[in-house]
Write a protein that holds these residues in place. Sequence first.
Motif, mmCIF file in Angstrom:
data_model
loop_
_atom_site.group_PDB
_atom_site.id
_atom_site.type_symbol
_atom_site.label_atom_id
_atom_site.label_comp_id
_atom_site.label_asym_id
_atom_site.label_seq_id
_atom_site.Cartn_x
_atom_site.Cartn_y
_atom_site.Cartn_z
ATOM 1 N N LYS A 192 0.704 -1.248 -0.151
ATOM 2 C CA LYS A 192 0.121 0.062 -0.486
ATOM 3 C C LYS A 192 0.460 1.114 -0.380
ATOM 4 N N MET A 193 0.470 1.418 -0.636
ATOM 5 C CA MET A 193 1.354 3.494 -0.661
ATOM 6 C C MET A 193 0.517 4.247 -0.334
ATOM 7 N N ILE A 194 0.711 5.460 0.734
ATOM 8 C CA ILE A 194 -0.206 6.079 1.549
ATOM 9 C C ILE A 194 0.806 7.808 1.805
ATOM 10 N N ILE A 195 -0.157 8.579 1.360
ATOM 11 C CA ILE A 195 1.105 10.168 0.910
ATOM 12 C C ILE A 195 0.823 10.970 2.572
ATOM 13 N N LYS A 196 1.759 11.237 2.981
ATOM 14 C CA LYS A 196 2.056 11.064 4.717
ATOM 15 C C LYS A 196 2.140 12.753 4.985
ATOM 16 N N SER A 197 1.138 13.458 5.220
ATOM 17 C CA SER A 197 1.571 15.101 5.489
ATOM 18 C C SER A 197 1.318 16.116 4.885
ATOM 19 N N PRO A 198 0.285 15.708 3.686
ATOM 20 C CA PRO A 198 0.538 15.935 2.368
ATOM 21 C C PRO A 198 0.602 18.168 3.058
ATOM 22 N N SER A 199 1.288 18.803 2.320
ATOM 23 C CA SER A 199 1.542 20.554 2.216
ATOM 24 C C SER A 199 0.112 20.877 2.101
ATOM 25 N N GLU A 200 -0.260 22.061 2.287
ATOM 26 C CA GLU A 200 -1.136 22.029 2.060
ATOM 27 C C GLU A 200 -1.674 22.799 -0.025
ATOM 28 N N PHE A 201 -0.499 22.710 0.110
ATOM 29 C CA PHE A 201 -0.640 23.384 -1.700
ATOM 30 C C PHE A 201 -1.119 21.862 -1.534
ATOM 31 N N CYS A 202 -0.301 20.843 -1.736
ATOM 32 C CA CYS A 202 -0.735 19.426 -2.023
ATOM 33 C C CYS A 202 -2.166 19.353 -1.959
ATOM 34 N N LYS A 203 -2.335 19.123 0.067
ATOM 35 C CA LYS A 203 -4.046 18.649 -0.514
ATOM 36 C C LYS A 203 -4.739 18.970 -1.655
ATOM 37 N N GLN A 204 -4.890 20.995 -1.935
ATOM 38 C CA GLN A 204 -5.569 21.013 -2.532
ATOM 39 C C GLN A 204 -5.527 20.873 -3.739
ATOM 40 N N VAL A 205 -4.315 20.548 -4.482
ATOM 41 C CA VAL A 205 -3.907 20.037 -6.007
ATOM 42 C C VAL A 205 -4.785 18.508 -5.932
ATOM 43 N N LEU A 206 -4.495 17.866 -5.396
ATOM 44 C CA LEU A 206 -5.065 16.343 -4.279
ATOM 45 C C LEU A 206 -6.717 16.186 -4.637
ATOM 46 N N SER A 207 -7.517 17.360 -4.421
ATOM 47 C CA SER A 207 -8.746 17.460 -3.987
ATOM 48 C C SER A 207 -8.735 18.121 -5.211
ATOM 49 N N ALA A 208 -8.390 18.900 -5.846
ATOM 50 C CA ALA A 208 -8.729 19.428 -6.993
ATOM 51 C C ALA A 208 -8.897 18.345 -8.466
ATOM 52 N N THR A 209 -7.812 17.538 -8.132
ATOM 53 C CA THR A 209 -7.961 16.863 -9.512
ATOM 54 C C THR A 209 -8.691 15.156 -9.524
ATOM 55 N N GLY A 210 -9.233 15.327 -7.860
ATOM 56 C CA GLY A 210 -9.655 14.156 -7.746
ATOM 57 C C GLY A 210 -9.121 13.088 -7.010
ATOM 58 N N MET A 211 -7.670 13.473 -6.645
ATOM 59 C CA MET A 211 -6.808 12.284 -6.383
ATOM 60 C C MET A 211 -7.067 11.202 -4.775
ATOM 61 N N ASP A 212 -7.077 12.325 -4.266
ATOM 62 C CA ASP A 212 -7.673 11.997 -2.645
ATOM 63 C C ASP A 212 -8.963 10.886 -2.556
ATOM 64 N N SER A 213 -9.917 10.719 -3.613
ATOM 65 C CA SER A 213 -10.832 10.226 -3.164
ATOM 66 C C SER A 213 -10.452 8.302 -3.663
ATOM 67 N N ILE A 214 -8.731 8.214 -4.766
ATOM 68 C CA ILE A 214 -8.076 7.016 -5.220
ATOM 69 C C ILE A 214 -6.893 6.721 -3.999
ATOM 70 N N LEU A 215 -6.391 7.783 -4.162
ATOM 71 C CA LEU A 215 -5.060 7.306 -3.133
ATOM 72 C C LEU A 215 -5.283 7.625 -1.390
ATOM 73 N N SER A 216 -4.731 7.042 -0.808
ATOM 74 C CA SER A 216 -4.009 6.764 0.729
ATOM 75 C C SER A 216 -3.711 8.495 0.817
ATOM 76 N N VAL A 217 -5.236 9.187 1.985
ATOM 77 C CA VAL A 217 -3.866 10.144 2.271
ATOM 78 C C VAL A 217 -4.453 10.639 4.048
ATOM 79 N N GLU A 218 -2.601 10.342 4.610
ATOM 80 C CA GLU A 218 -3.531 10.488 6.117
ATOM 81 C C GLU A 218 -2.583 12.085 6.472
#
Length: 99
Positions: free
Chosen positions: A73-99
């Motif tokens: 399993k791959m987990i994105i850990k502690s993404p920066s605020e910019f990364c959170k915005q990009v992951l959310s805008a692209t919908g990748m936060d619903s595909i990938l595991s983010v902690e």
Amino acid sequence: MTITENKNGNSLELIISGRLDTTTSPELEAKLKHISPYPQILYLNMQNVQYISSAGLRVVLLAHKIMLPTGGKMIIKSPSEFCKQVLSATGMDSILSVE
């Protein structure tokens, strides 16, 4: 961009700092392709990633795809605020595991 490795038992954390873009993403891609043996859990710590482009997102998705056939399993850990915005805008936060 800098990448620091922390191995702990069956997990590996890659701590990424700086910009993850067209220029720097090949470095992360090369590191991902040369991990041996693959851990059960791969953490991409993105707390200090100031910017991520579509090329960077492609490599993050590649990490996810590399781990699937291994049963890991791959987990994105502690993404920066910019990364959170990009992951959310692209919908990748619903595909990938983010902690």
